[in-house]
Design an enzyme around this catalytic site. Structure first.
Site, short mmCIF file in Angstrom:
data_model
loop_
_atom_site.label_atom_id
_atom_site.label_comp_id
_atom_site.label_asym_id
_atom_site.label_seq_id
_atom_site.Cartn_x
_atom_site.Cartn_y
_atom_site.Cartn_z
N HIS A 170 12.48 67.04 41.24
CA HIS A 170 12.08 67.00 42.65
C HIS A 170 12.75 68.13 43.44
O HIS A 170 13.97 68.28 43.38
CB HIS A 170 12.47 65.66 43.28
CG HIS A 170 11.72 64.49 42.71
ND1 HIS A 170 10.63 63.91 43.35
CD2 HIS A 170 11.87 63.79 41.56
CE1 HIS A 170 10.17 62.91 42.63
NE2 HIS A 170 10.91 62.80 41.53
N HIS A 184 4.77 58.08 38.67
CA HIS A 184 6.06 57.42 38.46
C HIS A 184 5.78 55.95 38.11
O HIS A 184 5.23 55.22 38.94
CB HIS A 184 6.88 57.41 39.75
CG HIS A 184 7.70 58.63 40.01
ND1 HIS A 184 7.17 59.76 40.57
CD2 HIS A 184 9.02 58.88 39.81
CE1 HIS A 184 8.14 60.67 40.71
NE2 HIS A 184 9.27 60.17 40.27
N ASP A 212 15.10 65.15 37.01
CA ASP A 212 14.70 64.32 38.14
C ASP A 212 15.21 64.90 39.46
O ASP A 212 14.43 65.37 40.27
CB ASP A 212 15.16 62.86 37.96
CG ASP A 212 14.29 61.87 38.72
OD1 ASP A 212 13.24 62.29 39.26
OD2 ASP A 212 14.65 60.68 38.77
N GLU A 214 9.86 52.53 35.67
CA GLU A 214 11.26 52.84 35.94
C GLU A 214 11.88 51.56 36.49
O GLU A 214 12.56 50.82 35.77
CB GLU A 214 11.37 54.00 36.94
CG GLU A 214 12.80 54.40 37.25
CD GLU A 214 12.89 55.48 38.34
OE1 GLU A 214 11.88 55.75 39.01
OE2 GLU A 214 13.99 56.03 38.53
N HIS A 243 9.70 67.12 35.22
CA HIS A 243 9.98 66.12 36.26
C HIS A 243 11.26 66.49 37.02
O HIS A 243 12.36 66.18 36.57
CB HIS A 243 10.10 64.73 35.63
CG HIS A 243 10.06 63.61 36.63
ND1 HIS A 243 9.15 62.58 36.56
CD2 HIS A 243 10.80 63.36 37.73
CE1 HIS A 243 9.34 61.75 37.57
NE2 HIS A 243 10.35 62.20 38.29
N GLY A 289 8.23 57.42 45.29
CA GLY A 289 8.74 56.39 46.21
C GLY A 289 9.03 55.11 45.45
O GLY A 289 8.79 55.02 44.25
N ASP A 326 13.22 68.33 46.64
CA ASP A 326 14.14 67.81 47.67
C ASP A 326 15.34 67.10 47.06
O ASP A 326 16.24 66.68 47.79
CB ASP A 326 13.40 66.87 48.64
CG ASP A 326 12.53 65.85 47.92
OD1 ASP A 326 11.92 66.18 46.89
OD2 ASP A 326 12.47 64.70 48.39
ZN LIG Z 1 11.14 61.26 40.00
#
Ligand SMILES: [Zn+2]
Length: 356
Positions: free
Chosen positions: A22, A208, A295, A211, A20, A181, A24
């Site tokens: 990202h 996701h 993350d 959380e 996991h 998102g 970006d």
């Molecule tokens: Zn994430």
């Protein structure tokens, strides 16, 4: 009793697997500054160190929505072929330097089309950059295998289209799908068409969930949508009372559903209160298939080595625990079984044996 200290150099050398992370959220600060200048994008500061600090502070708000808002500046510099090639290549090299041997990188192609690239062009360009990074990492003696997850944005209505993009690129390095998102107000079941399509195509996906939002989002992701893994999932602890598992927590543990846990990121979004108290430790001890993840390395100011070091220092983790979560990640990776087995037996276990 205190666990023996494991020094940072040893931790960095240990083989790691991250499921996991990202794309970006993991740019180098200096690259953001240079690419922003090239495309005329205004940043909060043009000093790379100050920019890294700005990210960390802005992400430390205790709110998932504000955390996500910091991505504006990384996304702004990733809208060109040059920006994508560079960020993807550096992404792989940074993982290799962190001791990562297997990674699943994720990003949302629909957020990268403002510069005129089509969705397939975005995916092809990122794969090109990742391949260049993997070739360089292998040449310098730190090979890392990277698979790609494409994310559909849960607040928009392109998830079915992105799911088709995943299937179209399944033989070009794309290994799965995710929705990303803000969770609140955007339940996974809004995207059933995408998930049903992926299941028909035998294509795995993670979601996701759990959380910002609690048990209902985890239940929906698994039992309504059919996710094979859960992104974060920290709130599964709501279904565990005095060490006794409820039905959903029991399902997650007994069916060996991987939880992609991201301790530092969870502290920043308020999903957990401290490293010492982070549910990752209790869930590991209860036998859940816990995995350790970064993350967003830039936004959370972290690396896999740092996450491991925090758990060792503040939550009493041992090298055996680190090996367990690494093997867990490979067991639940979206790679063919024989390749996962080879990575575990030929790379991970020998790497840990050398320090145990
Ligand atoms: Zn994430």
């Amino acid at each position: 009793m205190t666990a023996p200290r494991i020094d940072t150099d040893t931790l960095r050398r240990l083989p790691k697997a991250v499921l996991h992370d990202h794309l970006d959220g993991g740019l180098r600060p200096a690259t953001v500054v240079e690419l922003a200048e090239a495309v005329g994008h205004t940043l909060p500061t043009t000093d790379p160190d100050a920019l890294a600090a700005w990210y960390y502070d802005a992400a430390n708000s205790g709110d998932l929505v504000r955390y996500i808002a910091t991505f504006e500046h990384t996304l702004a510099v990733m809208q060109t072929r040059e920006g994508l090639l560079r960020t993807a290549e550096e992404y792989v090299l940074d993982l290799a330097a962190d001791g990562v041997v297997y990674a699943e990188v994720r990003y949302a192609p629909e957020l990268l089309v403002k510069g005129g690239l089509s969705l397939p062009e975005v995916v092809g360009t990122v794969q090109e950059g990742l391949a260049a990074g993997m070739a360089k990492a292998a040449a310098q003696g730190t090979p890392v295998r990277v698979g790609t997850l494409l994310c559909g944005m849960r607040m928009f209505d392109r998830t079915r289209e992105i799911a088709e993009l995943v299937v179209a690129h399944r033989d070009a390095g794309v290994v799965g799908f995710d929705i990303a998102g803000a969770e609140d107000g955007f339940p996974p079941a809004d995207h059933l068409a995408a998930f049903a399509y992926l299941r028909r195509e035998n294509m795995p996906f993670t979601i996701h969930a759990g959380e910002a939002h609690g048990l209902p989002s985890i239940h929906q992701a698994l039992q309504v949508c059919g996710a094979q893994r859960i992104g974060h999932g920290v709130r599964i602890t709501d279904d565990i009372v005095d060490g006794k598992l409820g039905r959903l927590a029991g399902w997650v543990r007994d069916r060996r559903i991987a939880l992609e846990m991201c301790p530092t990121s969870n502290l920043q979004t308020g999903a957990a209160t401290s490293i010492a108290e982070h549910p990752v430790t209790a869930l590991k001890d209860l036998g859940f298939r816990v995995t350790l993840n970064t993350d967003n390395r830039l936004v959370s100011g972290t690396t896999m080595t740092r996450e491991m070091s925090l758990l060792v220092e503040q939550a009493g983790w041992t090298v055996e625990d680190l090996r367990t979560v690494t093997v867990n990640a490979l067991r639940s990776a979206f790679l063919p079984y024989d390749e996962r087995k080879a990575l575990i037996e030929d790379v991970v276990l020998p790497g840990y044996r050398s320090v145990l």
